[in-house]
Design a protein around this motif. Sequence first.
Motif, PDB file in Angstrom:
ATOM      1  N   ARG A 197      10.629  23.353   2.256  1.00 49.70           N
ATOM      2  CA  ARG A 197       9.944  22.229   2.873  1.00 49.70           C
ATOM      3  C   ARG A 197       9.143  22.678   4.102  1.00 49.70           C
ATOM      4  N   ASP A 225       9.275  20.053  -5.418  1.00 53.27           N
ATOM      5  CA  ASP A 225       9.211  18.805  -4.644  1.00 53.27           C
ATOM      6  C   ASP A 225       9.381  19.055  -3.151  1.00 53.27           C
ATOM      7  N   VAL A 229       7.102  17.564  -0.251  1.00 49.51           N
ATOM      8  CA  VAL A 229       7.560  16.698   0.849  1.00 49.51           C
ATOM      9  C   VAL A 229       7.060  17.265   2.189  1.00 49.51           C
ATOM     10  N   ASP A 256      14.354  12.941  -3.007  1.00 48.03           N
ATOM     11  CA  ASP A 256      13.360  12.757  -1.937  1.00 48.03           C
ATOM     12  C   ASP A 256      11.948  12.497  -2.456  1.00 48.03           C
ATOM     13  N   ILE A 257      11.610  13.027  -3.614  1.00 48.69           N
ATOM     14  CA  ILE A 257      10.249  12.784  -4.110  1.00 48.69           C
ATOM     15  C   ILE A 257      10.159  11.347  -4.635  1.00 48.69           C
ATOM     16  N   ALA A 260       9.516   9.236  -1.711  1.00 48.76           N
ATOM     17  CA  ALA A 260       8.092   9.338  -1.363  1.00 48.76           C
ATOM     18  C   ALA A 260       7.254   8.479  -2.308  1.00 48.76           C
TER      19      ALA A 260
END
Length: 323
Positions: A197, A225, A229, A256-257, A260
């Motif tokens: 990330r 991903d 992010v 987490d994607i 989003a």
Amino acid sequence: MSVIKKLALAAGIGALLSSAAWAQGLEGKVVGFSQIGSESGWRAAETSVTKQQAEARGVDLKFADAQQKQENQIKAIRGFIAQGVDAILVAPVVATGWDEVLTEAKEANIPVILLDRGIEAPEDLYLTSVASDQVKEGRVAGEWLVGTVGDKPCNVVELQGTVGSSPAINRKQGFEEAIAGHANITIVRSQTGDFTRSKGKEVMEGFLKAEDGGKNICAVYAHNDDMAVGAIQAIKDAGLKPGSDILVVSIDAVPDIFSAMVAGEANATVELTPNMAGPAFDALDAYLNAGTVPPKFIITESKLYTPADNPQSEYDTRKGLGY
Ligand code: AHR
């Protein structure tokens, strides 16, 4: 008793014996697992699923975290061989440089199963490889972009995975194959973000600066991903809207994607299941207990998800599974 009856009885006993052997499962087996590290949410999920799968089957899993270094993986594999484990699982950080250590495992008669990444080595050095078709993953991501932008000009920036790793090589190839023949879509910048990330964010900041604050960028294609992010954060910091000013497409389908997507900041992801250990342990069970040689490649699915696929429910499902 007739010969035929005797043969039938013997066959029945044989079948019974082999099903009894099969029923032994992997209880009490010692399996070494050389994991790459913890660079991404997907990697953390794979580690946790592998531990859960081992526990459910009564496998004594010896876990070794290589912290992204191949030399640590080689050391761990040698350690497993010295301990005389029943089998070794390895998620190989890079594609080359495995022949020697895998030959040592073969000579010690210890089956090796590759998880989630491929290697360039003779196929007789491992029992099977449980992984996705990574070229296909890149192709699915590229086809989504082709379908989304149509004939409009689109400058793409690419965040590559770890240099020399099979997903970085193959996901790049698949995406390029998908956009070939679409002259309106061009990859204008491409750099590694090492599947993390923080690097994804850092590299995206550089891309944005180099491309007129991002005004020349239509889409970011991230090989995972986590880098997407990070890129989303960089796009927001630059005063642009990820998901609309700059499209975001990536691979993994981690929770987490999907958050989003719910926020309108990501547009597409291609799923990579973190459950590589389930099929790996099934293959190992059949091999150790019934002598069944598995196919050399066990390929997992590569499904596309977009905001049309109820991202909130996809998030909840994965969180529920502990990803
Ligand atoms: O090898 C699989 C890749 O490794 C995943 O896509 C990425 O998130 C991980 O770090």
